[in-house]
Design an enzyme around this catalytic site. Structure first.
Site, PDB file in Angstrom:
ATOM      1  N   TYR A 148     -46.435 -33.972 -10.740  1.00  0.00           N
ATOM      2  CA  TYR A 148     -46.570 -32.976  -9.678  1.00  0.00           C
ATOM      3  C   TYR A 148     -46.186 -33.622  -8.357  1.00  0.00           C
ATOM      4  O   TYR A 148     -46.620 -34.737  -8.061  1.00  0.00           O
ATOM      5  CB  TYR A 148     -48.019 -32.468  -9.611  1.00  0.00           C
ATOM      6  CG  TYR A 148     -48.279 -31.484  -8.494  1.00  0.00           C
ATOM      7  CD1 TYR A 148     -47.699 -30.207  -8.506  1.00  0.00           C
ATOM      8  CD2 TYR A 148     -49.099 -31.816  -7.414  1.00  0.00           C
ATOM      9  CE1 TYR A 148     -47.949 -29.293  -7.480  1.00  0.00           C
ATOM     10  CE2 TYR A 148     -49.349 -30.907  -6.393  1.00  0.00           C
ATOM     11  CZ  TYR A 148     -48.772 -29.652  -6.424  1.00  0.00           C
ATOM     12  OH  TYR A 148     -49.020 -28.751  -5.413  1.00  0.00           O
ATOM     13  N   ASP A 243     -43.600 -41.300  -5.736  1.00  0.00           N
ATOM     14  CA  ASP A 243     -44.583 -40.420  -5.129  1.00  0.00           C
ATOM     15  C   ASP A 243     -45.946 -41.077  -5.320  1.00  0.00           C
ATOM     16  O   ASP A 243     -46.547 -40.992  -6.387  1.00  0.00           O
ATOM     17  CB  ASP A 243     -44.537 -39.033  -5.779  1.00  0.00           C
ATOM     18  CG  ASP A 243     -45.531 -38.074  -5.147  1.00  0.00           C
ATOM     19  OD1 ASP A 243     -46.371 -38.530  -4.343  1.00  0.00           O
ATOM     20  OD2 ASP A 243     -45.464 -36.868  -5.449  1.00  0.00           O
ATOM     21  N   LYS A 271     -53.152 -37.904   0.767  1.00  0.00           N
ATOM     22  CA  LYS A 271     -54.535 -38.138   0.333  1.00  0.00           C
ATOM     23  C   LYS A 271     -55.223 -39.280   1.106  1.00  0.00           C
ATOM     24  O   LYS A 271     -55.616 -39.060   2.239  1.00  0.00           O
ATOM     25  CB  LYS A 271     -54.578 -38.283  -1.186  1.00  0.00           C
ATOM     26  CG  LYS A 271     -54.044 -36.973  -1.801  1.00  0.00           C
ATOM     27  CD  LYS A 271     -54.223 -36.765  -3.283  1.00  0.00           C
ATOM     28  CE  LYS A 271     -53.876 -35.323  -3.628  1.00  0.00           C
ATOM     29  NZ  LYS A 271     -52.772 -35.132  -4.544  1.00  0.00           N
TER      30      LYS A 271
END
Ligand SMILES: *Cc1c(COP(=O)(O)O)cnc(C)c1O
Length: 427
Positions: A148, A243, A271
């Site tokens: 994702y 990522d 995050k």
């Protein structure tokens, strides 16, 4: 042990929420849909605990899906944020703090010689892909099934029926023209990547990968897989994009690239880098990042990019991680206890994947090494396990395909309690 959980207030507000917000939530997984329950509306959180509006307290292993590596409301972060708020919330002009954070990023992740701050992981990845295309003057990208990368159009892609090379949108509202440049390979499957390069090598701008996949549950890269991606991208003149929105500052200060000793061309962060406030970042080699406007021709901007409050939370969080050199060792030890407890009580009926403070318990017997094996999990059993934990005061991801996050705030006592509750479920 507290086994009676009241949820009247959460139920009531969820009913109302559904009339005002699609599905009642501002991000889909929060709705508890895949476990068939009512989401708990949260009142507050502190340390390793989270409290809902009915007054139930849980040991939290979601940790806001990753940012909470220090636990909730760390006093040093809260103090710095409050102080920054009093100085003004946003200026739309550069601040010294952005330079400090950029420097900290380069120190921790040396491949990010230059970086840009944005407001989310989605934005970071979307921008990284644009830079990769601008730099290579190529249009195609390769992504992996089950990874994702946020919800931008070109990355919401699934494999089309039939050939591996036909990609179709994975969401309504995404034109197929927007996803036709996204090629899908299989995680941990070198052949699938090789095939795409053999057919499209001169058109591929970048390969984007979660160096440790954590959005199909936690799936570790097999030995040599990341090295292979590095080699093949170099061979074909494509960029390698890691990522590290989840793995950044999670597997260590230098993220997965430090852990596995593989250096990507571009890295995306999110995050943890915002310490609980909205920050994302993308960066890489100077010559690549100098493509970004106003230094170069690749446009990317943001009204609240580098927001002083968010950047403050990020800086304080990184400062703590940099200063306390034993944090990652402690995380490893605590997570290992949880892993051991599940393995011991569940035996061969589940597959536990763990790396540092990221862990998943898959309700499937075999090894989970890619999307297909992850998807073989029994999600009904997971829902039952989830409900058991919740009822016993343990808050984990309401989905089989998400990670369990361990924070520095988790106390030995709470880890022990969690081990016991987990073991009781399986015994
Ligand atoms: C969470 C996540 C994103 C998206 O970040 P948002 O801040 O939710 O937009 C991108 N990539 C990975 C690997 C993620 O885990």
């Amino acid at each position: 042990m507290n086994t009676i959980i009241k949820d009247a207030k959460s139920k009531q507000i969820f009913q109302k929420a559904k009339t005002l917000i699609p599905g009642g939530v501002n991000s889909p997984v929060r709705a508890f849909g895949s476990v068939g329950m009512t989401p708990r509306f949260i009142q507050s959180a502190n340390g390793d605990k989270i409290t809902d509006i009915d007054g139930n307290e849980y040991i939290d292993y979601v940790c806001s899906w990753g940012p909470g590596i220090l636990g909730h409301a760390h006093p040093q972060v809260i103090y710095a944020v409050q102080k920054a708020c009093a100085e003004g919330l946003t200026f739309g002009a550069p601040t010294k703090k952005e330079v400090i954070l950029a420097e900290m990023i380069s120190e921790c992740v040396p491949s990010m010689e230059m970086s840009r701050l944005v407001c989310s992981g989605t934005e970071a990845v979307m921008s990284a892909v644009r830079v990769a295309r601008g730099f290579t003057k190529r249009e195609k990208i390769v992504k992996f099934k089950g990874c994702y990368h946020g919800h931008s159009d070109g990355l919401l892609v699934k494999v089309g029926s039939g050939a591996m090379t036909s990609s179709v949108p994975d969401s309504a509202g995404v034109p197929s023209d927007f996803t036709k440049h996204t090629l899908i390979a299989l995680y941990n499957d070198k052949e699938s990547v090789k095939n795409l390069f053999e057919k499209n090598g001169s058109e591929i701008a970048a390969v984007i990968v979660e160096p440790v996949a954590a959005n199909m549950g936690v799936v570790l890269p097999e030995k040599g897989f990341l090295e292979f991606l590095r080699e093949i991208t170099l061979k074909y003149g494509a960029l390698l994009v890691f990522d590290e929105v989840i793995t950044g500052f999670r597997l260590g200060l230098g993220g997965a690239q430090e852990y596995f000793h593989v250096k990507p061309d571009i890295t995306t962060l999110g995050k943890i880098i915002g310490g609980g406030l909205p920050v994302g970042a993308y960066g890489g080699k100077k010559e690549i990042m100098e493509m970004v406007s106003p230094a170069g021709p690749v446009y990317q901007a943001g009204t609240l990019s580098g927001n002083p409050i968010a950047v403050t939370a990020g800086i304080e969080t990184l400062k703590i991680l940099q200063k306390d050199t034993s944090i990652y060792q402690r995380l490893e030890e605590k997570a290992a206890l949880l892993e051991k407890a599940v393995k011991k009580s569940a035996g061969e009926t589940v597959c536990v994947n763990r790396i540092g403070s990221l862990m998943s318990v898959f309700f499937t017997a075999g090894k989970v090494s890619d999307y297909a094996t992850a998807a073989s999990s029994d999600t009904k059993r997971y829902a039952e396990y989830f409900a058991w934990l919740l009822e016993h005061g343990i808050y984990t991801a309401p989905s089989q395909f998400e990670a369990m996050f361990i924070s520095d705030a988790h106390t030995k006592e709470d880890i022990d309690k969690t081990c016991q509750v987990m073991a009781e479920y399986f015994l």
